[in-house]
Design a protein around this motif. Structure first.
Motif, PDB file in Angstrom:
ATOM      1  N   TYR A  51       0.730  -0.898   0.121  1.00 54.47           N
ATOM      2  CA  TYR A  51       0.184  -0.112   0.105  1.00 54.47           C
ATOM      3  C   TYR A  51       0.631   1.382  -0.142  1.00 54.47           C
ATOM      4  O   TYR A  51       0.432   1.884  -0.466  1.00 54.47           O
ATOM      5  CB  TYR A  51      -1.154  -0.369   1.046  1.00 54.47           C
ATOM      6  CG  TYR A  51      -2.512  -0.798   1.310  1.00 54.47           C
ATOM      7  CD1 TYR A  51      -2.497  -1.413   0.100  1.00 54.47           C
ATOM      8  CD2 TYR A  51      -1.868  -2.549   2.110  1.00 54.47           C
ATOM      9  CE1 TYR A  51      -4.162  -2.310  -0.331  1.00 54.47           C
ATOM     10  CE2 TYR A  51      -2.892  -2.912   2.386  1.00 54.47           C
ATOM     11  CZ  TYR A  51      -3.967  -3.022   1.317  1.00 54.47           C
ATOM     12  OH  TYR A  51      -5.036  -3.958   0.793  1.00 54.47           O
ATOM     13  N   ARG A  52       1.992   1.317   0.799  1.00 55.15           N
ATOM     14  CA  ARG A  52       2.878   2.836   0.462  1.00 55.15           C
ATOM     15  C   ARG A  52       3.365   2.522  -0.986  1.00 55.15           C
ATOM     16  O   ARG A  52       3.520   3.734  -0.912  1.00 55.15           O
ATOM     17  CB  ARG A  52       3.808   2.119   2.023  1.00 55.15           C
ATOM     18  CG  ARG A  52       4.127   2.462   3.308  1.00 55.15           C
ATOM     19  CD  ARG A  52       4.745   2.734   4.009  1.00 55.15           C
ATOM     20  NE  ARG A  52       5.607   1.266   3.532  1.00 55.15           N
ATOM     21  CZ  ARG A  52       5.885   0.241   4.859  1.00 55.15           C
ATOM     22  NH1 ARG A  52       5.755   0.745   6.116  1.00 55.15           N
ATOM     23  NH2 ARG A  52       6.877  -0.144   4.636  1.00 55.15           N
ATOM     24  N   LYS A  54       2.547   1.751  -3.437  1.00 53.81           N
ATOM     25  CA  LYS A  54       1.139   2.472  -4.121  1.00 53.81           C
ATOM     26  C   LYS A  54       0.900   3.407  -4.399  1.00 53.81           C
ATOM     27  O   LYS A  54       0.836   4.490  -5.412  1.00 53.81           O
ATOM     28  CB  LYS A  54      -0.253   0.894  -3.884  1.00 53.81           C
ATOM     29  CG  LYS A  54      -2.103   1.403  -4.691  1.00 53.81           C
ATOM     30  CD  LYS A  54      -2.564   0.544  -3.768  1.00 53.81           C
ATOM     31  CE  LYS A  54      -3.804   1.543  -4.829  1.00 53.81           C
ATOM     32  NZ  LYS A  54      -5.051   1.232  -4.250  1.00 53.81           N
ATOM     33  N   GLN A  55       0.701   4.019  -3.456  1.00 55.64           N
ATOM     34  CA  GLN A  55       0.596   5.386  -2.677  1.00 55.64           C
ATOM     35  C   GLN A  55       1.493   6.932  -2.871  1.00 55.64           C
ATOM     36  O   GLN A  55       1.303   7.104  -3.907  1.00 55.64           O
ATOM     37  CB  GLN A  55       0.456   5.823  -1.237  1.00 55.64           C
ATOM     38  CG  GLN A  55      -0.161   7.574  -1.321  1.00 55.64           C
ATOM     39  CD  GLN A  55      -1.654   7.402  -1.179  1.00 55.64           C
ATOM     40  OE1 GLN A  55      -2.219   6.955  -1.233  1.00 55.64           O
ATOM     41  NE2 GLN A  55      -1.394   8.846  -2.055  1.00 55.64           N
ATOM     42  N   LEU A  58       1.348   6.388  -6.891  1.00 55.00           N
ATOM     43  CA  LEU A  58       0.677   7.295  -7.870  1.00 55.00           C
ATOM     44  C   LEU A  58       0.801   9.045  -7.204  1.00 55.00           C
ATOM     45  O   LEU A  58       0.073   9.199  -7.812  1.00 55.00           O
ATOM     46  CB  LEU A  58      -1.171   6.934  -6.581  1.00 55.00           C
ATOM     47  CG  LEU A  58      -1.585   5.611  -6.865  1.00 55.00           C
ATOM     48  CD1 LEU A  58      -3.100   6.037  -6.583  1.00 55.00           C
ATOM     49  CD2 LEU A  58      -2.157   5.588  -8.204  1.00 55.00           C
ATOM     50  N   GLU A  59       1.678   8.734  -6.072  1.00 53.71           N
ATOM     51  CA  GLU A  59       1.527  10.568  -6.232  1.00 53.71           C
ATOM     52  C   GLU A  59       2.144  11.021  -7.211  1.00 53.71           C
ATOM     53  O   GLU A  59       2.650  12.456  -7.549  1.00 53.71           O
ATOM     54  CB  GLU A  59       2.401  10.608  -4.316  1.00 53.71           C
ATOM     55  CG  GLU A  59       1.065  10.253  -3.649  1.00 53.71           C
ATOM     56  CD  GLU A  59       1.919  10.911  -1.981  1.00 53.71           C
ATOM     57  OE1 GLU A  59       2.823  10.496  -2.319  1.00 53.71           O
ATOM     58  OE2 GLU A  59       1.393  10.250  -0.740  1.00 53.71           O
ATOM     59  N   SER A  66      -4.452   9.096 -10.256  1.00 53.59           N
ATOM     60  CA  SER A  66      -5.444   9.001  -9.198  1.00 53.59           C
ATOM     61  C   SER A  66      -6.850   8.936  -9.635  1.00 53.59           C
ATOM     62  O   SER A  66      -7.332   8.229  -9.436  1.00 53.59           O
ATOM     63  CB  SER A  66      -4.888  10.462  -8.313  1.00 53.59           C
ATOM     64  OG  SER A  66      -4.456  10.628  -7.911  1.00 53.59           O
ATOM     65  N   GLU A  69      -7.094   5.130 -10.215  1.00 53.49           N
ATOM     66  CA  GLU A  69      -6.916   4.345  -9.872  1.00 53.49           C
ATOM     67  C   GLU A  69      -8.930   4.283  -9.379  1.00 53.49           C
ATOM     68  O   GLU A  69      -9.307   2.808  -8.753  1.00 53.49           O
ATOM     69  CB  GLU A  69      -6.291   4.618  -8.348  1.00 53.49           C
ATOM     70  CG  GLU A  69      -6.310   3.912  -7.127  1.00 53.49           C
ATOM     71  CD  GLU A  69      -5.917   2.522  -7.323  1.00 53.49           C
ATOM     72  OE1 GLU A  69      -6.424   1.789  -6.449  1.00 53.49           O
ATOM     73  OE2 GLU A  69      -5.660   2.212  -7.816  1.00 53.49           O
TER      74      GLU A  69
END
Length: 75
Positions: A51-52, A54-55, A58-59, A66, A69
């Motif tokens: 999850y980290r 992935k975040q 995305l950033e 985003s 997603e």
């Protein structure tokens, strides 16, 4: 000193992963595989790391990623 105590006291080293590995792991997550199954398959300590990653991706990719997603999540 017993082996258990020695093992606990031994310094743990962090594994490092290439950007390509992280992107492929996140791709599996976005393809619909569960985070726990991806983490287990890749030998990761926890699904939270996915999850980290992935975040972070995305950033890095900006608002279009985003939106994509959000659309993938809807489907």
């Amino acid at each position: 000193m017993s082996k258990k105590v020695e093992k606990r006291n031994a310094k743990r080293t962090r594994r490092s992963f290439t950007e390509e590995f992280k992107k492929e792991a996140v791709a599996l997550l976005l393809d619909g595989h569960s985070a726990s199954s991806v983490a287990e398959r890749l030998g990761l300590s926890s699904p939270n790391v996915l999850y980290r990653w992935k975040q972070a991706q995305l950033e890095e990719s900006g608002p279009i990623a985003s939106t994509l997603e959000a659309r993938v999540h809807e489907l």
